[in-house]
Design a protein around this motif. Sequence first.
Motif: not given
Lengths: 124, 107
Positions: B102, B5-9, B22-23
């Motif tokens: 991202t 899950a990566q953030s932000p998109a 972030t991952c």
Amino acid sequence: EVQLVESGGALVQPGGSLRLSCLASGFTFGGYWMTWVRQAPGKGLEWVANIKEDGSEKYYVDSVKGRFTISRDNAKNSLFLQMDSLRGEDTAVYYCTRSFFCARCNGNWADDYWGQGTLVTVSS
Amino acid sequence: DIQMAQSPASLSASVGDRVTLTCRPSQTIDIYLNWYQQKPGKAPKLLIYAASNLQSGVPSRFGGSGSGAEFTLTISSLKPEDFATYYCQQTFTTPWTFGQGTRVEIK
């Protein structure tokens, strides 16, 4: 200079077959695991399959198991992906990558060189 | 399979900004985490391997950190050529999975 050049992409009908090739140069091909990664139009990256240096081990993502076969010919510095029973969701750019093993990094793997990709379109 | 899950998109930033991506994997993966940069119409490029190791030829403004279940990619001072999509990848176990990416855009 390391180079990976993919070929074989084409428009194919659902249920059809295609064989992708990747010609490697600039490094000792037989000394590396090799990998196929794909990217559907406008989407993210998806790991497809990889193969050990001597071809004795192969791994696949579930969505292609039983339909795709990865192989290599070290004498010809070539990697292949035989794709059978193709589906619309297989439409993507297919990249050939060299995977390197970092022994000093707890045994991490990474794809350090990528080809330019070849487009496979599955459509009637 | 391990989900990444990566953030932000996506994010908008200006030249010179410091940005952090972030991952988060769905399970702990030690340091088996890589970061790639992809520009439109181009193949991905390896930036960081094993969480924090800078790939040869990659500028030192790129840095990676983390272990286990949270990782970050930091660009200390954005340059125009850094506007791209960034992907994390785990190689802890097959299938080696990628995050959804991202996208770093110009503000």
